[in-house]
Design an enzyme around this catalytic site. Structure first.
Site, mmCIF file in Angstrom:
data_model
loop_
_atom_site.group_PDB
_atom_site.id
_atom_site.type_symbol
_atom_site.label_atom_id
_atom_site.label_comp_id
_atom_site.label_asym_id
_atom_site.label_seq_id
_atom_site.Cartn_x
_atom_site.Cartn_y
_atom_site.Cartn_z
ATOM 1 C CD GLU A 214 -2.709 -13.567 -11.487
ATOM 2 O OE1 GLU A 214 -1.515 -13.615 -11.160
ATOM 3 O OE2 GLU A 214 -3.637 -13.724 -10.679
ATOM 4 C CG ASN B 285 -3.661 -14.388 -2.900
ATOM 5 O OD1 ASN B 285 -4.635 -14.678 -2.230
ATOM 6 N ND2 ASN B 285 -2.530 -15.094 -2.859
ATOM 7 C CB ALA C 12 2.116 -8.404 -7.979
ATOM 8 C CB CYS C 13 -3.054 -11.049 -8.576
ATOM 9 S SG CYS C 13 -3.440 -9.287 -8.543
ATOM 10 C CB THR C 14 -1.321 -15.931 -6.834
ATOM 11 O OG1 THR C 14 -0.067 -15.275 -6.599
ATOM 12 C CG2 THR C 14 -1.061 -17.372 -7.251
#
Length: 538
Positions: free
Chosen positions: A95, A23, A2-4
């Site tokens: 991502e 992230n 789970a990233c941004t």
């Protein structure tokens, strides 16, 4: 994972650099210690085997040196995530994206099929390896590419050959371009060049909302895709346009449209664009142009002002400050404050921001900014990637909790400060400002010192001012055009030693400031313990 992600084109950034940042967040209920390392050509495998999918990939014999942010615990593989190679090409992978049943039914994920039965028996079925994924991408691609476009081409070829077991978004950048690539099902993919004057925001869902298929299957100036993508779309009825709309919308065709997106994904895109374009539209209230649950938040848009490193850090640390959705805020109520998934979340592993600067020589053109742990409580720190070794404070992350490395010290600070957010906010902000200021000063001083070692003037590398269209490509000075000079610079061990020394100095300052912050936060939170009592024994 789970990233941004945020990507900033060179004409949208504060200094003309390309910026790619992400992230890396671990799965819910897990924490993942990270390291910053340099991988040398002699340490790069020539035959690679994935831990998770068991796929084996033969690699070329001429890898370049590159940086990587691997797991401290290698039981599930390398997970290199982010890095810059000797050619000043950066990669961020990946991502994790969402898709829909029609896509996954038409091109299923290539998952590991474990052996069944006992070898030698009639009903024995041997193991079938899966495809490649986030664990593998950086190691398989970054050491072999000399441009962002080459990154798309290499990864695209690997996906078509081996497939993948997950939906992923991958960013590539060089001094001129940023490309964003999204996988579509098990073997298909699309990629789009980020407009120079724009930034892109990506939560965990397929994001590209406009795509020129004619260009992607033709000249490939701004778009690329797997060779049979058009047939794949037509045969599986994936184009959802009511009329023959142009351009094609991949988000509608390949993406998810679930209620879960409105609490997990779209609010993150909403907040980032709300911050970078506050006056372009109405963001709040019942008459808002875009709301946290809007499905049509643009993939790319031009910012209202140039985007800085600090802006990137701010949006990737966001917990919806100034809104009713802030879990640390006083607006709204207990329901709204915990309604959406924050960008700056507790299970952040690391943040890497790769900056490729057009106004510096090749030998020290790239900066890899790093942060570990939960972003609201950490600092973003610059390091030069074109070195032979990285500081131990960032490299020697253990699986054991200790305050002697940057990852765990940040994790401890975040857990303490979260319980006393308002009381520790001033100390956190001071720490972030001091570390960030020192980082910019370190870069400025080191650039000058490295230029002296090379015997060049940095003025020769200054880009043309706005309005002069000669600031396209790498047309900056004769020295940059001279391939022999570039190779000589990259091999200059004196420069690498100077950059490594600067990195060590930055790490020493960072540890001093982080130690001090831990001391302060520990004191503040200790004074708030429920078993305290005002009467003193002395």
């Amino acid at each position: 994972m789970a990233c941004t992600t945020i990507l900033v084109g060179r004409k949208a950034s504060y200094d003309g650099s390309t910026l790619i940042a992400r992230n890396e967040d671990s799965a819910n209920g897990e924490f993942n210690p990270k390291r910053l390392v340099v991988v040398k050509p002699q340490d790069q495998p020539r035959v690679y085997k994935s831990v998770l999918s068991h796929v084996t990939v033969e690699l070329p014999d001429n890898p370049m040196q590159y940086t990587s942010v691997p797991n401290a615990d290698l039981r599930e593989g390398i997970w290199g995530e982010a890095g810059v190679n000797e050619a000043n090409v950066a990669m961020s992978a990946t991502e994790t994206l969402t898709s829909n049943e029609r896509v996954l039914g038409a091109d299923p994920m290539v998952e590991l099929q474990k052996a069944q039965g006992k070898e030698g028996d009639a009903d024995y079925k041997p193991e079938v390896p899966g495809g490649i994924g986030e664990e593998d991408f950086l190691t398989l691609v970054l050491p072999y590419i000399r441009s962002a476009r080459e990154g798309v081409e290499r990864l695209g070829a690997l996906l078509e050959k081996y497939g993948t077991y997950e939906m992923n978004g991958v960013a590539f950048s060089d001094v001129n371009e940023i490309w964003w690539m999204e996988t579509v099902g098990g073997h298909h993919w699309i990629a789009k060049r980020v407009p120079d004057e724009a930034y892109v925001v990506m939560p965990n869902q397929l994001g590209i909302d406009e795509f020129d298929l004619e260009d992607a299957l033709g000249d490939q100036e701004e778009h690329m895709c797997s060779a049979d993508l058009l047939e794949f779309i037509e045969e599986n009825h994936l184009d959802l346009a009511v009329e023959n709309a142009s351009p094609f919308n991949p988000r509608d065709a390949f993406g998810s449209h679930s209620d879960a997106d409105h609490v997990y994904n779209t609010p993150r895109a909403w907040f980032m664009e709300r911050f970078l374009n506050p006056y372009d539209e109405v963001w709040d209230g019942k008459d808002a142009d875009h709301r946290p649950d809007s499905n049509d938040i643009p993939w790319a848009r031009q910012p209202e002002r140039k985007v800085t490193i600090e802006d990137v850090k701010y949006v990737l640390s966001s917990h919806y400050q100034g809104t009713q959705y802030d879990p640390y805020g006083k607006l709204g109520d207990e329901h709204t404050r915990h309604l959406f998934r924050p960008i700056g979340i507790n299970r952040q592993s690391q943040l890497a921001v790769m900056q490729i600067r057009p106004y510096m020589p090749e030998a020290f053109r790239a900066i890899q900014w790093m942060a570990y742990g939960s972003n609201p409580f950490n600092a973003l720190v610059p390091f030069y990637p074109n070195v032979n070794e990285t500081p131990k404070y960032l490299e020697d992350t253990t699986t054991r909790v200790t305050s002697e490395n940057f990852y765990w010290e940040n994790r401890i600070i975040a857990a303490l400060a979260d319980a006393a957010f308002n009381d520790t906010a001033n100390a956190i902000e001071r720490y972030q400002e001091v570390v960030g200021s020192h980082g910019h000063a370190m870069v400025k001083a080191t650039d000058v010192a490295a230029a002296k070692i090379l015997g060049v003037s940095l003025k020769d590398y200054e880009p043309e001012r706005e309005g002069d269209e000669s600031n396209d490509g790498d047309e900056y000075c004769d020295l940059v055009r001279n391939a022999d000079a570039i190779i000589a610079q990259l091999r200059n061990e004196d420069v690498r030693a100077a950059l490594a020394e600067a990195n060590e100095g930055m790490a020493a300052k960072l540890k001093k400031e982080t130690d001090s912050l831990l001391d302060t936060v520990l004191y503040i939170t200790s004074m708030r313990m429920k078993n305290g009592f005002n009467r003193s024994d002395h």
